[in-house]
Design a protein around this motif. Structure first.
Motif, PDB file in Angstrom:
ATOM      1  N   UNK A  95      40.439  55.628  32.171  1.00 24.34           N
ATOM      2  CA  UNK A  95      41.160  54.417  31.807  1.00 24.34           C
ATOM      3  C   UNK A  95      42.201  54.663  30.730  1.00 24.34           C
ATOM      4  N   UNK A  96      41.780  55.290  29.620  1.00 27.53           N
ATOM      5  CA  UNK A  96      42.643  55.398  28.446  1.00 27.53           C
ATOM      6  C   UNK A  96      43.666  56.517  28.570  1.00 27.53           C
ATOM      7  N   UNK A  97      43.274  57.641  29.159  1.00 29.85           N
ATOM      8  CA  UNK A  97      44.186  58.779  29.235  1.00 29.85           C
ATOM      9  C   UNK A  97      44.902  58.882  30.578  1.00 29.85           C
ATOM     10  N   UNK A  98      44.318  58.315  31.610  1.00 31.05           N
ATOM     11  CA  UNK A  98      44.897  58.501  32.937  1.00 31.05           C
ATOM     12  C   UNK A  98      45.770  57.379  33.433  1.00 31.05           C
ATOM     13  N   UNK A  99      45.780  56.243  32.710  1.00 32.02           N
ATOM     14  CA  UNK A  99      46.524  55.086  33.183  1.00 32.02           C
ATOM     15  C   UNK A  99      47.327  54.448  32.047  1.00 32.02           C
ATOM     16  N   UNK A 100      48.333  53.677  32.412  1.00 30.02           N
ATOM     17  CA  UNK A 100      49.120  52.928  31.426  1.00 30.02           C
ATOM     18  C   UNK A 100      48.393  51.617  31.157  1.00 30.02           C
ATOM     19  N   UNK A 101      47.913  51.433  29.934  1.00 32.03           N
ATOM     20  CA  UNK A 101      47.121  50.244  29.622  1.00 32.03           C
ATOM     21  C   UNK A 101      47.721  49.384  28.518  1.00 32.03           C
ATOM     22  N   UNK A 102      48.763  49.868  27.840  1.00 30.24           N
ATOM     23  CA  UNK A 102      49.330  49.045  26.770  1.00 30.24           C
ATOM     24  C   UNK A 102      49.920  47.760  27.345  1.00 30.24           C
ATOM     25  N   UNK A 103      49.505  46.627  26.795  1.00 25.16           N
ATOM     26  CA  UNK A 103      49.906  45.291  27.240  1.00 25.16           C
ATOM     27  C   UNK A 103      49.354  44.940  28.620  1.00 25.16           C
ATOM     28  N   UNK A 104      48.378  45.718  29.095  1.00 24.27           N
ATOM     29  CA  UNK A 104      47.759  45.405  30.381  1.00 24.27           C
ATOM     30  C   UNK A 104      46.895  44.152  30.247  1.00 24.27           C
ATOM     31  N   UNK A 105      46.964  43.238  31.207  1.00 26.91           N
ATOM     32  CA  UNK A 105      46.095  42.056  31.172  1.00 26.91           C
ATOM     33  C   UNK A 105      44.625  42.460  31.287  1.00 26.91           C
ATOM     34  N   UNK A 106      43.762  41.766  30.558  1.00 24.30           N
ATOM     35  CA  UNK A 106      42.330  42.053  30.586  1.00 24.30           C
ATOM     36  C   UNK A 106      41.550  40.747  30.726  1.00 24.30           C
ATOM     37  N   UNK A 107      40.365  40.862  31.319  1.00 29.67           N
ATOM     38  CA  UNK A 107      39.440  39.739  31.415  1.00 29.67           C
ATOM     39  C   UNK A 107      38.047  40.243  31.061  1.00 29.67           C
ATOM     40  N   UNK A 108      37.322  39.433  30.336  1.00 31.74           N
ATOM     41  CA  UNK A 108      35.944  39.758  29.968  1.00 31.74           C
ATOM     42  C   UNK A 108      35.054  38.613  30.434  1.00 31.74           C
ATOM     43  N   UNK A 109      34.038  38.952  31.231  1.00 32.76           N
ATOM     44  CA  UNK A 109      33.087  37.959  31.717  1.00 32.76           C
ATOM     45  C   UNK A 109      31.678  38.305  31.234  1.00 32.76           C
ATOM     46  N   UNK A 110      30.867  37.285  31.126  1.00 36.44           N
ATOM     47  CA  UNK A 110      29.437  37.476  30.832  1.00 36.44           C
ATOM     48  C   UNK A 110      28.663  37.060  32.077  1.00 36.44           C
ATOM     49  N   UNK A 111      27.872  37.991  32.606  1.00 39.92           N
ATOM     50  CA  UNK A 111      27.073  37.730  33.803  1.00 39.92           C
ATOM     51  C   UNK A 111      25.606  37.626  33.427  1.00 39.92           C
ATOM     52  N   UNK A 112      24.910  36.706  34.075  1.00 40.93           N
ATOM     53  CA  UNK A 112      23.466  36.578  33.917  1.00 40.93           C
ATOM     54  C   UNK A 112      22.807  37.034  35.213  1.00 40.93           C
ATOM     55  N   UNK A 113      21.923  38.029  35.104  1.00 46.91           N
ATOM     56  CA  UNK A 113      21.221  38.566  36.274  1.00 46.91           C
ATOM     57  C   UNK A 113      19.739  38.246  36.188  1.00 46.91           C
ATOM     58  N   UNK A 114      19.135  38.106  37.356  1.00 48.51           N
ATOM     59  CA  UNK A 114      17.680  37.914  37.435  1.00 48.51           C
ATOM     60  C   UNK A 114      17.016  39.284  37.326  1.00 48.51           C
ATOM     61  N   UNK A 115      16.202  39.537  36.303  1.00 48.80           N
ATOM     62  CA  UNK A 115      15.611  40.870  36.138  1.00 48.80           C
ATOM     63  C   UNK A 115      14.637  41.251  37.256  1.00 48.80           C
ATOM     64  N   UNK A 116      14.097  40.266  37.969  1.00 52.12           N
ATOM     65  CA  UNK A 116      13.148  40.569  39.038  1.00 52.12           C
ATOM     66  C   UNK A 116      13.859  40.965  40.323  1.00 52.12           C
ATOM     67  N   UNK A 117      14.959  40.300  40.627  1.00 54.02           N
ATOM     68  CA  UNK A 117      15.669  40.578  41.874  1.00 54.02           C
ATOM     69  C   UNK A 117      16.987  41.314  41.656  1.00 54.02           C
ATOM     70  N   UNK A 118      17.434  41.398  40.375  1.00 52.79           N
ATOM     71  CA  UNK A 118      18.744  41.947  39.979  1.00 52.79           C
ATOM     72  C   UNK A 118      19.893  41.161  40.608  1.00 52.79           C
ATOM     73  N   UNK A 119      19.597  39.977  41.156  1.00 52.60           N
ATOM     74  CA  UNK A 119      20.638  39.150  41.728  1.00 52.60           C
ATOM     75  C   UNK A 119      21.425  38.411  40.655  1.00 52.60           C
ATOM     76  N   UNK A 120      22.654  38.059  40.981  1.00 63.14           N
ATOM     77  CA  UNK A 120      23.514  37.345  40.043  1.00 63.14           C
ATOM     78  C   UNK A 120      23.132  35.873  39.991  1.00 63.14           C
TER      79      UNK A 120
END
Length: 202
Positions: A95-120
């Motif tokens: 990511x950091x050395x192989x691609x151009x990332x300055x001013x690249x748009x970013x998104x951060x999400x928080x996911x909740x998973x079921x620990x028994x089924x690992x489903x979302x």
């Protein structure tokens, strides 16, 4: 931020959940500037999540990145967020050395998973913005080659574009194309400082 009804019912039942972070970077290839998006998440295996109707592949990075404090506020204030990645992780190198990332748009999400089924159970957007800087940090005790280097992605919210004064609003390709989608004058501005030019004396 409002969780889905099923997620709220799951939480009200005091059932166990596995929170996981999802980081999406709309990077570009050097030279061609072709889209080369990268997804990382704090899970073990590569996994596909559907966000806004589109499938995205996220590489499993386990705990190799840390999320700084997230602030939520109304208004036009520019918010900042730091995400720290292990510099020696392959996905960080790509990511950091192989691609151009300055001013690249970013998104951060928080996911909740079921620990028994690992489903979302559900996921929610937590931050949207751009990469401002990505400096490499070497702890003092590791400067002898201990392998403790890290890369900190310094992010700013999308309000940053609105906070730029006057003509500075047009200093990014994204802002320029908001005014005119065909205006490609600044399409190489994001990587200009990262491209090394060799001067040959003849």
């Amino acid at each position: 931020m409002t969780w889905s009804i099923s997620a709220q019912n799951h939480l009200l039942a005091r059932a166990a959940v596995m929170p996981r972070w999802l980081l999406w970077v709309e990077a570009r290839a050097f030279g061609t500037l072709a889209a080369a998006p990268v997804g990382l998440w704090t899970g073990e295996d590569d996994l596909t999540f559907t966000i806004a109707g589109s499938p995205r592949v996220y590489q499993g990075a386990l705990s190799r990145f840390e999320i700084g404090p997230i602030t939520h506020a109304a208004g036009l204030d520019v918010r900042a967020l730091e995400i720290t990645l292990a510099a020696n992780a392959p996905e960080t190198e790509d990511l950091v050395r192989g691609l151009a990332i300055r001013l690249a748009p970013v998104e951060l999400h928080l996911a909740l998973l079921d620990p028994e089924t690992t489903g979302l159970i559900d996921l929610q957007p937590m931050f949207r913005g751009f990469i401002n800087r990505a400096p490499l940090t070497t702890p003092a005790q590791d400067r002898g080659g201990g392998g403790g280097d890290s890369v900190t992605l310094e992010l700013v919210s999308r309000m940053r574009v609105l906070a730029l004064p006057g003509p500075a609003l047009r200093k990014t390709d994204q802002a320029q194309r908001l005014r005119d989608p065909a205006d490609a004058f600044r399409q190489y501005g994001a990587i200009a400082a990262e491209v090394q030019t060799e001067w040959v004396k003849t």
